[in-house]
Design a protein around this motif. Sequence first.
Motif, PDB file in Angstrom:
ATOM      1  N   GLY A  72      12.430  11.238  83.771  1.00  0.00           N
ATOM      2  CA  GLY A  72      13.203  10.243  84.494  1.00  0.00           C
ATOM      3  C   GLY A  72      14.639  10.612  84.815  1.00  0.00           C
ATOM      4  N   VAL A  73      15.027  11.869  84.588  1.00  0.00           N
ATOM      5  CA  VAL A  73      16.397  12.304  84.878  1.00  0.00           C
ATOM      6  C   VAL A  73      16.414  13.092  86.193  1.00  0.00           C
ATOM      7  CG1 VAL A  73      18.321  13.767  84.110  1.00  0.00           C
ATOM      8  CG2 VAL A  73      17.063  12.384  82.445  1.00  0.00           C
ATOM      9  N   PRO A  74      17.121  12.607  87.228  1.00  0.00           N
ATOM     10  CA  PRO A  74      17.250  13.376  88.466  1.00  0.00           C
ATOM     11  C   PRO A  74      18.013  14.677  88.179  1.00  0.00           C
ATOM     12  CG  PRO A  74      17.973  11.091  88.763  1.00  0.00           C
ATOM     13  CD  PRO A  74      17.814  11.323  87.295  1.00  0.00           C
ATOM     14  N   ASP A 115       5.601  18.910  79.398  1.00  0.00           N
ATOM     15  CA  ASP A 115       4.625  18.196  78.582  1.00  0.00           C
ATOM     16  C   ASP A 115       3.449  17.656  79.390  1.00  0.00           C
ATOM     17  OD1 ASP A 115       5.934  16.124  79.884  1.00  0.00           O
ATOM     18  OD2 ASP A 115       6.267  14.944  78.070  1.00  0.00           O
ATOM     19  N   GLU A 116       3.444  17.890  80.710  1.00  0.00           N
ATOM     20  CA  GLU A 116       2.299  17.526  81.543  1.00  0.00           C
ATOM     21  C   GLU A 116       2.321  18.365  82.809  1.00  0.00           C
ATOM     22  OE1 GLU A 116       3.729  13.722  84.167  1.00  0.00           O
ATOM     23  OE2 GLU A 116       3.221  13.294  82.087  1.00  0.00           O
ATOM     24  N   GLN A 117       1.172  18.452  83.469  1.00  0.00           N
ATOM     25  CA  GLN A 117       1.077  19.171  84.736  1.00  0.00           C
ATOM     26  C   GLN A 117       1.852  18.410  85.803  1.00  0.00           C
ATOM     27  OE1 GLN A 117      -0.803  22.007  85.660  1.00  0.00           O
ATOM     28  NE2 GLN A 117      -1.317  22.422  83.539  1.00  0.00           N
ATOM     29  N   ILE A 118       2.463  19.144  86.700  1.00  0.00           N
ATOM     30  CA  ILE A 118       3.176  18.506  87.806  1.00  0.00           C
ATOM     31  C   ILE A 118       2.188  18.252  88.947  1.00  0.00           C
ATOM     32  CG2 ILE A 118       3.949  20.629  88.964  1.00  0.00           C
ATOM     33  CD1 ILE A 118       6.107  17.544  88.506  1.00  0.00           C
ATOM     34  N   THR A 119       2.304  17.098  89.554  1.00  0.00           N
ATOM     35  CA  THR A 119       1.500  16.764  90.727  1.00  0.00           C
ATOM     36  C   THR A 119       2.421  16.082  91.730  1.00  0.00           C
ATOM     37  OG1 THR A 119       0.893  14.536  90.001  1.00  0.00           O
ATOM     38  CG2 THR A 119      -0.543  16.350  89.266  1.00  0.00           C
ATOM     39  N   PRO A 120       2.034  16.062  92.993  1.00  0.00           N
ATOM     40  CA  PRO A 120       2.873  15.355  93.977  1.00  0.00           C
ATOM     41  C   PRO A 120       3.086  13.884  93.621  1.00  0.00           C
ATOM     42  CG  PRO A 120       1.288  16.759  95.091  1.00  0.00           C
ATOM     43  CD  PRO A 120       0.931  16.783  93.627  1.00  0.00           C
ATOM     44  N   ALA A 121       2.124  13.275  92.948  1.00  0.00           N
ATOM     45  CA  ALA A 121       2.249  11.861  92.591  1.00  0.00           C
ATOM     46  C   ALA A 121       3.253  11.626  91.468  1.00  0.00           C
ATOM     47  CB  ALA A 121       0.884  11.310  92.176  1.00  0.00           C
ATOM     48  N   THR A 122       3.537  12.645  90.640  1.00  0.00           N
ATOM     49  CA  THR A 122       4.449  12.456  89.505  1.00  0.00           C
ATOM     50  C   THR A 122       5.859  12.946  89.791  1.00  0.00           C
ATOM     51  OG1 THR A 122       3.839  14.580  88.511  1.00  0.00           O
ATOM     52  CG2 THR A 122       2.573  12.648  87.831  1.00  0.00           C
ATOM     53  N   GLN A 123       6.089  13.478  90.972  1.00  0.00           N
ATOM     54  CA  GLN A 123       7.408  14.035  91.323  1.00  0.00           C
ATOM     55  C   GLN A 123       7.922  13.392  92.604  1.00  0.00           C
ATOM     56  OE1 GLN A 123       8.261  18.350  90.948  1.00  0.00           O
ATOM     57  NE2 GLN A 123       8.341  18.276  93.171  1.00  0.00           N
ATOM     58  N   GLN A 124       9.195  12.993  92.587  1.00  0.00           N
ATOM     59  CA  GLN A 124       9.818  12.364  93.741  1.00  0.00           C
ATOM     60  C   GLN A 124      11.124  13.089  94.075  1.00  0.00           C
ATOM     61  OE1 GLN A 124       8.267   9.823  95.353  1.00  0.00           O
ATOM     62  NE2 GLN A 124       6.632  10.076  93.865  1.00  0.00           N
ATOM     63  N   PRO A 125      11.473  13.205  95.346  1.00  0.00           N
ATOM     64  CA  PRO A 125      12.772  13.782  95.705  1.00  0.00           C
ATOM     65  C   PRO A 125      13.910  12.921  95.153  1.00  0.00           C
ATOM     66  CG  PRO A 125      11.398  13.457  97.662  1.00  0.00           C
ATOM     67  CD  PRO A 125      10.708  12.798  96.506  1.00  0.00           C
ATOM     68  N   ALA A 126      15.025  13.557  94.850  1.00  0.00           N
ATOM     69  CA  ALA A 126      16.222  12.849  94.411  1.00  0.00           C
ATOM     70  C   ALA A 126      17.430  13.567  94.979  1.00  0.00           C
ATOM     71  CB  ALA A 126      16.300  12.810  92.887  1.00  0.00           C
ATOM     72  N   LYS A 127      18.455  12.854  95.331  1.00  0.00           N
ATOM     73  CA  LYS A 127      19.678  13.451  95.875  1.00  0.00           C
ATOM     74  C   LYS A 127      20.641  13.706  94.722  1.00  0.00           C
ATOM     75  CE  LYS A 127      22.326  14.786  99.232  1.00  0.00           C
ATOM     76  NZ  LYS A 127      22.206  16.125  99.696  1.00  0.00           N
ATOM     77  N   VAL A 128      20.541  14.898  94.124  1.00  0.00           N
ATOM     78  CA  VAL A 128      21.423  15.301  93.028  1.00  0.00           C
ATOM     79  C   VAL A 128      22.587  16.111  93.579  1.00  0.00           C
ATOM     80  CG1 VAL A 128      21.552  16.553  90.841  1.00  0.00           C
ATOM     81  CG2 VAL A 128      19.473  15.297  91.432  1.00  0.00           C
ATOM     82  N   ILE A 129      22.267  17.031  94.483  1.00  0.00           N
ATOM     83  CA  ILE A 129      23.278  17.875  95.133  1.00  0.00           C
ATOM     84  C   ILE A 129      23.296  17.548  96.615  1.00  0.00           C
ATOM     85  CG2 ILE A 129      23.969  20.231  95.680  1.00  0.00           C
ATOM     86  CD1 ILE A 129      22.537  21.148  93.197  1.00  0.00           C
ATOM     87  N   HIS A 131      15.056  16.753  92.286  1.00  0.00           N
ATOM     88  CA  HIS A 131      13.953  15.811  92.161  1.00  0.00           C
ATOM     89  C   HIS A 131      14.021  15.058  90.834  1.00  0.00           C
ATOM     90  CE1 HIS A 131      11.540  19.507  90.526  1.00  0.00           C
ATOM     91  NE2 HIS A 131      12.252  18.957  89.571  1.00  0.00           N
ATOM     92  N   ILE A 132      13.089  14.144  90.665  1.00  0.00           N
ATOM     93  CA  ILE A 132      12.930  13.361  89.444  1.00  0.00           C
ATOM     94  C   ILE A 132      11.433  13.270  89.172  1.00  0.00           C
ATOM     95  CG2 ILE A 132      12.938  11.188  90.726  1.00  0.00           C
ATOM     96  CD1 ILE A 132      14.313   9.884  88.331  1.00  0.00           C
TER      97      ILE A 132
END
Length: 128
Positions: free
Chosen positions: A93-95, A114-128, A47-48
Amino acid sequence: MKQIKIKPRYSKKNGQMSIDIDRNELPFEVKDKAVVYIPPKAVAGNHIHSRQEALVCLGENVDFIWLDKAGKQRITKMHQRGQQLIITIVPSGVPHAVRNNSTSQPAILIEYADEQITPATQQPAKVI
């Protein structure tokens, strides 16, 4: 990716060590902490997000994988047997993903952010 060596409270010749999980020198103010369990042969993350993270790995065959600015996959070991524990700093911003390569042992991450994670602040990313 920046990695910082952890200074243990103490360590013994047999490899046992104790670290203070609340007193690590991180490049940001910690506002969220979690313990992440990664089963054998599993991948976490992929994710990112906008937050910065610092990850301490308690596992011996674990890779941190990320995409550099050109989109090239990079891999670094998070901890190796007999080596000092390290903190892997993940800029915003780093996947990225964490892969447990062990066929029999889980990996445990201590995660600081440095902040709470929420669904709005996290996006899937294709790293593997």
